[in-house]
Design a protein around this motif. Structure first.
Motif, PDB file in Angstrom:
ATOM      1  N   ILE A   1      42.688  29.953  95.014  1.00 53.65           N
ATOM      2  CA  ILE A   1      43.536  29.010  95.724  1.00 53.65           C
ATOM      3  C   ILE A   1      42.621  28.050  96.480  1.00 53.65           C
ATOM      4  CG2 ILE A   1      43.718  30.547  97.734  1.00 53.65           C
ATOM      5  CD1 ILE A   1      46.560  29.543  98.140  1.00 53.65           C
ATOM      6  N   ASP A   2      43.069  26.801  96.681  1.00 54.87           N
ATOM      7  CA  ASP A   2      42.200  25.843  97.372  1.00 54.87           C
ATOM      8  C   ASP A   2      42.042  26.218  98.838  1.00 54.87           C
ATOM      9  OD1 ASP A   2      44.409  24.790  98.877  1.00 54.87           O
ATOM     10  OD2 ASP A   2      44.897  23.423  97.242  1.00 54.87           O
ATOM     11  N   ALA A   3      41.060  25.603  99.483  1.00 53.27           N
ATOM     12  CA  ALA A   3      40.704  25.968 100.855  1.00 53.27           C
ATOM     13  C   ALA A   3      41.872  25.790 101.812  1.00 53.27           C
ATOM     14  CB  ALA A   3      39.503  25.142 101.314  1.00 53.27           C
ATOM     15  N   GLU A   4      42.640  24.719 101.626  1.00 55.46           N
ATOM     16  CA  GLU A   4      43.770  24.486 102.518  1.00 55.46           C
ATOM     17  C   GLU A   4      44.828  25.569 102.364  1.00 55.46           C
ATOM     18  OE1 GLU A   4      47.087  21.000 103.548  1.00 55.46           O
ATOM     19  OE2 GLU A   4      45.547  20.668 102.017  1.00 55.46           O
ATOM     20  N   GLY A   5      45.094  25.966 101.124  1.00 51.49           N
ATOM     21  CA  GLY A   5      46.077  27.010 100.896  1.00 51.49           C
ATOM     22  C   GLY A   5      45.596  28.374 101.336  1.00 51.49           C
ATOM     23  N   ALA A   6      44.276  28.606 101.274  1.00 52.33           N
ATOM     24  CA  ALA A   6      43.726  29.905 101.650  1.00 52.33           C
ATOM     25  C   ALA A   6      43.663  30.087 103.161  1.00 52.33           C
ATOM     26  CB  ALA A   6      42.330  30.065 101.059  1.00 52.33           C
ATOM     27  N   GLN A   7      43.605  29.020 103.905  1.00 46.49           N
ATOM     28  CA  GLN A   7      43.404  29.142 105.356  1.00 46.49           C
ATOM     29  C   GLN A   7      44.440  30.030 106.038  1.00 46.49           C
ATOM     30  OE1 GLN A   7      43.277  25.407 107.470  1.00 46.49           O
ATOM     31  NE2 GLN A   7      42.757  26.370 109.414  1.00 46.49           N
TER      32      GLN A   7
ATOM     33  N   ASP B   1      32.277  30.087  92.683  1.00 46.13           N
ATOM     34  CA  ASP B   1      32.969  29.374  93.754  1.00 46.13           C
ATOM     35  C   ASP B   1      33.868  30.314  94.551  1.00 46.13           C
ATOM     36  OD1 ASP B   1      31.759  26.991  93.119  1.00 46.13           O
ATOM     37  OD2 ASP B   1      33.461  26.186  91.998  1.00 46.13           O
ATOM     38  N   GLU B   2      34.524  31.237  93.860  1.00 45.73           N
ATOM     39  CA  GLU B   2      35.366  32.195  94.573  1.00 45.73           C
ATOM     40  C   GLU B   2      34.515  33.125  95.435  1.00 45.73           C
ATOM     41  OE1 GLU B   2      39.169  32.370  91.490  1.00 45.73           O
ATOM     42  OE2 GLU B   2      37.821  34.088  91.646  1.00 45.73           O
TER      43      GLU B   2
ATOM     44  N   ALA C   1      33.656  31.254  98.536  1.00 44.52           N
ATOM     45  CA  ALA C   1      34.800  31.168  99.438  1.00 44.52           C
ATOM     46  C   ALA C   1      34.976  32.477 100.212  1.00 44.52           C
ATOM     47  CB  ALA C   1      36.062  30.833  98.652  1.00 44.52           C
TER      48      ALA C   1
END
Length: 278
Positions: free
Chosen positions: A91-97, A132-133, A136
């Motif tokens: 999931i993108d950084a914004e969604g993961a926050q 990349d994961e 993260a």
């Protein structure tokens, strides 16, 4: 060293789920755990039961303290299966926050019960699959370092990574209390060998799930799968492991949970005796 069990294994399964927070009968598990000769229950925080899980309210925590005290059954760990439904990866950084914020919130709730570790799953739908994961995960975990200190809650990662890959990930995690949850059955299913795993990251193993699985297949009763228990306990002894063991075993017949658990407790205690100093 304490012997415990994954929550939900002491009562019949709910909603045809193999593992979940038992919404209807979680209170009953304390007395059953005591009767089975267990020391602790690894609590589950998941999406299925999150709205009724006593961890989420102060009243619920008071009830947990009461039930734990009268039954002499500790709650010292949480399996955060919520992140199986809402993975921290893919999931993108914004969604993961907000998901990382949920983990931080859970750490604070655990601190109220003096729970000392959270098992964070990175397997199946939440597995780490790309560089990349992995980056993260490193970024998110390292950001929780101060909270680990203030809450006294360790984070134990359960992954499907091969030994060298897992060791490389751990080398990037700054806090020494970010550790490994070693799942014996999952390693057997993936074809990993205990000697190789412990050579790669044995000093970071902080907790163990006792489970048996066949290669590439599901969970079976202890001793009927491909888990190399002798090699595992040799490796644990060499690493001077003194942490807890949590039974995450195959289920027996519904309604026979107490006797099935007593059987598995006997096996688990026999295994643990190999680590007891003489």
């Amino acid at each position: 060293m304490k012997l415990g069990i994954m929550q939900g294994r002491l009562v019949p399964p709910e909603a045809q789920r193999f593992q979940c927070f038992p919404r209807r009968r979680w209170r009953d598990e304390f007395a059953i755990a005591a009767a089975a000769g267990l020391d602790t229950i690894e609590w589950i925080y998941d999406a299925y039961g999150e709205d009724v899980n006593p961890l989420v309210t102060d009243e619920g925590i008071r009830e947990l303290v009461h039930l734990s005290g009268i039954n002499k059954i500790a709650i010292e760990s949480v399996c955060a299966d919520w992140f199986m439904d809402f993975p921290l990866v893919g999931i993108d950084a914004e969604g993961a926050q907000p998901r990382w914020q949920r983990l931080a919130w859970l750490m604070k709730r655990c601190a109220l019960l003096r729970i000392t570790r959270i098992v964070v799953p990175f397997v199946d739908a939440s597995a780490i699959r790309t560089p990349d994961e992995a980056t993260a995960v490193v970024r998110g975990m390292n950001a929780l370092g101060e909270l680990i200190d203030s809450t006294n809650v360790e984070l134990h990662l359960e992954t499907a990574l091969a030994p060298a890959e897992f060791a490389a990930l751990l080398a990037r995690l700054q806090h020494p209390r970010i550790k490994v949850n070693y799942d014996a059955g999952n390693s057997a299913s993936l074809g990993f060998r205990p000697a190789e795993e412990f050579a790669a990251y044995g000093t970071r193993v902080g907790s163990v799930h006792l489970k048996d699985r066949r290669l590439g297949a599901g969970t079976v009763p202890l001793g009927e799968g491909n888990t190399e228990f002798d090699a595992l306990f040799d490796a644990l002894a060499a690493a001077r492991y003194r942490g807890d063991f949590i039974l995450q075993v195959a289920r027996g017949a519904a309604g026979d949970e107490l006797e099935w658990t007593r059987r598995n407790v006997r096996i688990g205690r026999q295994m643990m005796q190999r680590l007891t100093p003489t």
